[in-house]
Scaffold this motif. Structure first.
Motif, PDB file in Angstrom:
ATOM      1  N   VAL A 173       0.830  -1.207   0.000  1.00  0.00           N
ATOM      2  CA  VAL A 173       0.000   0.000   0.000  1.00  0.00           C
ATOM      3  C   VAL A 173       0.863   1.255   0.000  1.00  0.00           C
ATOM      4  N   VAL A 174       1.988   1.227   0.727  1.00  0.00           N
ATOM      5  CA  VAL A 174       2.877   2.396   0.767  1.00  0.00           C
ATOM      6  C   VAL A 174       3.465   2.674  -0.616  1.00  0.00           C
ATOM      7  N   ILE A 175       3.982   1.641  -1.281  1.00  0.00           N
ATOM      8  CA  ILE A 175       4.565   1.846  -2.610  1.00  0.00           C
ATOM      9  C   ILE A 175       3.487   2.229  -3.620  1.00  0.00           C
ATOM     10  N   ARG A 176       2.301   1.643  -3.510  1.00  0.00           N
ATOM     11  CA  ARG A 176       1.201   1.995  -4.423  1.00  0.00           C
ATOM     12  C   ARG A 176       0.832   3.470  -4.269  1.00  0.00           C
ATOM     13  N   ALA A 177       0.787   3.950  -3.025  1.00  0.00           N
ATOM     14  CA  ALA A 177       0.468   5.359  -2.810  1.00  0.00           C
ATOM     15  C   ALA A 177       1.511   6.268  -3.445  1.00  0.00           C
ATOM     16  N   ASN A 181       1.100   9.006  -6.850  1.00  0.00           N
ATOM     17  CA  ASN A 181       1.431  10.423  -6.780  1.00  0.00           C
ATOM     18  C   ASN A 181       2.266  10.901  -7.969  1.00  0.00           C
ATOM     19  N   VAL A 182       2.785   9.964  -8.754  1.00  0.00           N
ATOM     20  CA  VAL A 182       3.562  10.360  -9.934  1.00  0.00           C
ATOM     21  C   VAL A 182       2.615  10.979 -10.958  1.00  0.00           C
ATOM     22  N   GLY A 308       5.693   8.085   0.557  1.00  0.00           N
ATOM     23  CA  GLY A 308       4.852   6.977   0.182  1.00  0.00           C
ATOM     24  C   GLY A 308       3.532   6.915   0.897  1.00  0.00           C
ATOM     25  N   ALA A 309       3.407   7.582   2.045  1.00  0.00           N
ATOM     26  CA  ALA A 309       2.210   7.450   2.851  1.00  0.00           C
ATOM     27  C   ALA A 309       1.268   8.632   2.735  1.00  0.00           C
ATOM     28  N   VAL A 310       1.751   9.804   2.293  1.00  0.00           N
ATOM     29  CA  VAL A 310       0.931  10.999   2.223  1.00  0.00           C
ATOM     30  C   VAL A 310       0.634  11.308   0.768  1.00  0.00           C
ATOM     31  N   LYS A 311      -0.614  11.474   0.469  1.00  0.00           N
ATOM     32  CA  LYS A 311      -1.014  11.777  -0.900  1.00  0.00           C
ATOM     33  C   LYS A 311      -1.392  13.236  -0.995  1.00  0.00           C
ATOM     34  N   GLY A 312      -0.919  13.884  -2.026  1.00  0.00           N
ATOM     35  CA  GLY A 312      -1.263  15.274  -2.211  1.00  0.00           C
ATOM     36  C   GLY A 312      -0.143  16.045  -2.893  1.00  0.00           C
TER      37      GLY A 312
END
Length: 312
Positions: A173-177, A181-182, A308-312
């Motif tokens: 999940v961390v790597i997917r997040a 974001n890319v 990896g954990a914060v999206k934005g």
């Protein structure tokens, strides 16, 4: 008339403390300092005792009545004994092999799965993501896991230490997040230039995600190196025990170390090291690899986890 150029400018240092937060009192600072010293001592004192005891002779350990805090000379007979052959030497090689193979396989599977699940148009995206996230809530249990491992013929094999824990959903999940974001425009431009999905992953995603992959690789490596419960369940041959399984049998089960039995005949070393020194030497051997690897990954740790954990 005094010009503005003649008036010395006073530069005020910008305080990093928010305006609404009160300045610390001397008592508060003293309490924080004391608490930090106690926490550091709670970590360093046991490590110091283990290290000094592993380097102590039989006379020093007998005089201390157990764990040694004040060194009285250096005796390397415990380390020479455990690395001169026998179960401990074999266990170190098994743990190293499991850690290298397991970390490589886990990173490859996790990165591939995370990249596939980060592409919203991929086949079975929602179903596979729900299947992975479901493992956070439902764990199959020991009996089904044992039956699956034995049914696949992995019993008493080093692959039983790798495959059951090959993919961590949290790391996935961390790597997917991070992959999500890319910017999509970057990937679209690569596709316009004729790049396929594997080329995008290899030439764009992986170079951009070195920090998060280094952190996840550290998580996997430490997990494989410290794991012993799978060895308890699936391994019956003592020659295939990893170092943590050997340590568990020595420290918790109270078994005597099974070394080569060859006396140490080096200057300044005792012929037969005490059992406690050998046990503490095994503890040091299990801790040293993580201590060596962590400084090389530490600079990526905060960046990788936050990115990896914060999206934005």
């Amino acid at each position: 008339m005094i010009s503005q150029l003649d008036v010395p400018t006073v530069r005020r240092r910008r305080s990093r403390r928010p305006a609404w937060e009160e300045p610390p009192s001397p008592a508060g600072q003293a309490a924080k300092g004391t608490l930090l010293v106690l926490l550091v001592a709670a970590v360093l004192v046991p490590m110091w005792a283990v290290l000094v005891t592993s380097l102590s002779s039989r006379e020093t350990i007998d005089a201390a009545g157990g764990m040694v805090m004040v060194p009285r000379g250096i005796d390397l007979s415990a380390y020479v004994t455990i690395f001169s052959g026998g179960q401990i030497t074999q266990a170190v090689w098994i743990s190293t092999l499991v850690t290298v193979l397991g970390t490589t396989l886990s990173l490859a599977l996790t990165v591939l799965a995370a990249y596939g699940l980060s592409r919203r148009g991929s086949v079975g995206h929602r179903g596979l993501l729900f299947f992975f996230l479901l493992t956070f809530l439902i764990f199959p249990g020991l009996v089904p896991s044992y039956l699956v491992v034995t049914g696949l013929g992995l019993k008493d094999s080093i692959w039983s230490l790798i495959l059951p824990s090959a993919v961590s959903v949290f790391n996935l999940v961390v790597i997917r997040a991070f992959f999500m974001n890319v910017p999509g425009e970057l990937l679209d431009s690569a596709r316009i230039d004729g790049a396929g999905e594997f080329q995008i992953l290899w030439r764009i995603m992986l170079p951009l995600s070195r920090a998060v992959i280094a952190v996840i690789g550290l998580f996997y490596a430490v997990g494989y190196w410290n794991a012993y419960f799978n060895a308890v369940l699936y391994l019956d041959d003592n020659d295939k025990f990893p170092i943590q399984r050997v340590l568990q049998s020595y420290i918790l089960a109270g078994q005597s170390p099974n070394v080569s039995g060859t006396p140490v005949n080096l200057p300044g070393m005792t012929a037969y090291p005490p059992t406690l020194a050998v046990k503490m030497a095994v503890v040091v051997v299990t801790v040293v690899p993580a201590v060596i690897v962590y400084p090389f990954v530490q600079r990526h740790f905060t960046k990788g986890m936050i990115t990896g954990a914060v999206k934005g």
